[in-house]
Design a protein around this motif. Structure first.
Motif, PDB file in Angstrom:
ATOM      1  N   LEU A  68     105.191  -3.980  68.344  1.00 38.94           N
ATOM      2  CA  LEU A  68     104.932  -2.778  67.569  1.00 38.94           C
ATOM      3  C   LEU A  68     105.642  -2.961  66.240  1.00 38.94           C
ATOM      4  CD1 LEU A  68     105.523  -0.050  70.282  1.00 38.94           C
ATOM      5  CD2 LEU A  68     103.358  -0.996  69.496  1.00 38.94           C
ATOM      6  N   VAL A  69     104.891  -2.889  65.154  1.00 36.08           N
ATOM      7  CA  VAL A  69     105.434  -3.192  63.837  1.00 36.08           C
ATOM      8  C   VAL A  69     105.157  -2.025  62.903  1.00 36.08           C
ATOM      9  CG1 VAL A  69     105.328  -4.816  61.907  1.00 36.08           C
ATOM     10  CG2 VAL A  69     104.965  -5.634  64.244  1.00 36.08           C
ATOM     11  N   GLY A  70     106.124  -1.703  62.069  1.00 36.92           N
ATOM     12  CA  GLY A  70     105.932  -0.631  61.108  1.00 36.92           C
ATOM     13  C   GLY A  70     106.862  -0.782  59.930  1.00 36.92           C
ATOM     14  N   ASN A  71     106.624   0.013  58.903  1.00 34.80           N
ATOM     15  CA  ASN A  71     107.507   0.041  57.746  1.00 34.80           C
ATOM     16  C   ASN A  71     108.786   0.785  58.114  1.00 34.80           C
ATOM     17  OD1 ASN A  71     105.528  -1.214  56.239  1.00 34.80           O
ATOM     18  ND2 ASN A  71     104.675   0.732  55.520  1.00 34.80           N
ATOM     19  N   GLY A  73     110.388   3.072  56.653  1.00 30.88           N
ATOM     20  CA  GLY A  73     110.313   4.505  56.433  1.00 30.88           C
ATOM     21  C   GLY A  73     109.338   5.225  57.348  1.00 30.88           C
ATOM     22  N   GLN A  74     108.657   4.491  58.212  1.00 27.92           N
ATOM     23  CA  GLN A  74     107.647   5.083  59.083  1.00 27.92           C
ATOM     24  C   GLN A  74     107.909   4.703  60.536  1.00 27.92           C
ATOM     25  OE1 GLN A  74     104.219   3.378  57.228  1.00 27.92           O
ATOM     26  NE2 GLN A  74     104.075   5.002  55.724  1.00 27.92           N
ATOM     27  N   ARG A  75     109.093   4.987  61.014  1.00 26.46           N
ATOM     28  CA  ARG A  75     109.495   4.566  62.350  1.00 26.46           C
ATOM     29  C   ARG A  75     108.983   5.484  63.462  1.00 26.46           C
ATOM     30  NH1 ARG A  75     115.751   3.067  61.767  1.00 26.46           N
ATOM     31  NH2 ARG A  75     115.343   1.007  62.614  1.00 26.46           N
ATOM     32  N   ALA A  76     108.662   6.709  63.154  1.00 28.29           N
ATOM     33  CA  ALA A  76     108.285   7.672  64.194  1.00 28.29           C
ATOM     34  C   ALA A  76     107.159   7.177  65.104  1.00 28.29           C
ATOM     35  CB  ALA A  76     107.924   9.017  63.569  1.00 28.29           C
ATOM     36  N   PRO A  77     106.074   6.609  64.591  1.00 27.19           N
ATOM     37  CA  PRO A  77     105.009   6.166  65.495  1.00 27.19           C
ATOM     38  C   PRO A  77     105.432   5.039  66.444  1.00 27.19           C
ATOM     39  CG  PRO A  77     104.165   6.398  63.272  1.00 27.19           C
ATOM     40  CD  PRO A  77     105.646   6.536  63.191  1.00 27.19           C
ATOM     41  N   LEU A  78     106.523   4.349  66.143  1.00 25.60           N
ATOM     42  CA  LEU A  78     106.998   3.290  67.026  1.00 25.60           C
ATOM     43  C   LEU A  78     107.881   3.824  68.151  1.00 25.60           C
ATOM     44  CD1 LEU A  78     107.882   0.608  64.348  1.00 25.60           C
ATOM     45  CD2 LEU A  78     105.770   0.891  65.616  1.00 25.60           C
TER      46      LEU A  78
END
Length: 85
Positions: A68-71, A73-78
């Motif tokens: 699971l990869v994200g920016n 500043g956008q950790r919530a969906p992970l």
């Protein structure tokens, strides 16, 4: 959704068409989940590479996982407790 040739990098690309339809309908997208390479698996040593060499010491060097990869500043969906709907 027509992600391969001859539609790659064109406005006929399936994901482009879908994203445009959401924008045109003013749909607010909270997250996007891409199942890229989901059918690929190998447990051969050194079959996984990373952009930074030290990452292999943390994550391993075999292509036998789902990431699971994200920016930053956008950790919530992970977060497993995050609700998409």
């Amino acid at each position: 959704m027509l992600e391969e040739l001859p539609f790659f990098r064109t406005e006929q690309l399936g994901s482009y068409v879908h994203a445009k339809s959401l924008r045109d309908a003013n749909v607010r997208v909270r997250a996007m989940i891409c199942l890229e390479m989901i059918g690929y698996y190998t447990d051969l040593p050194n079959s996984q590479e990373y952009p930074l060499s030290g990452m292999a010491t943390i994550y391993g060097n075999r292509g036998d996982f789902i990431a699971l990869v994200g920016n930053m500043g956008q950790r919530a969906p992970l977060n497993p407790r995050y609700r998409l709907l």
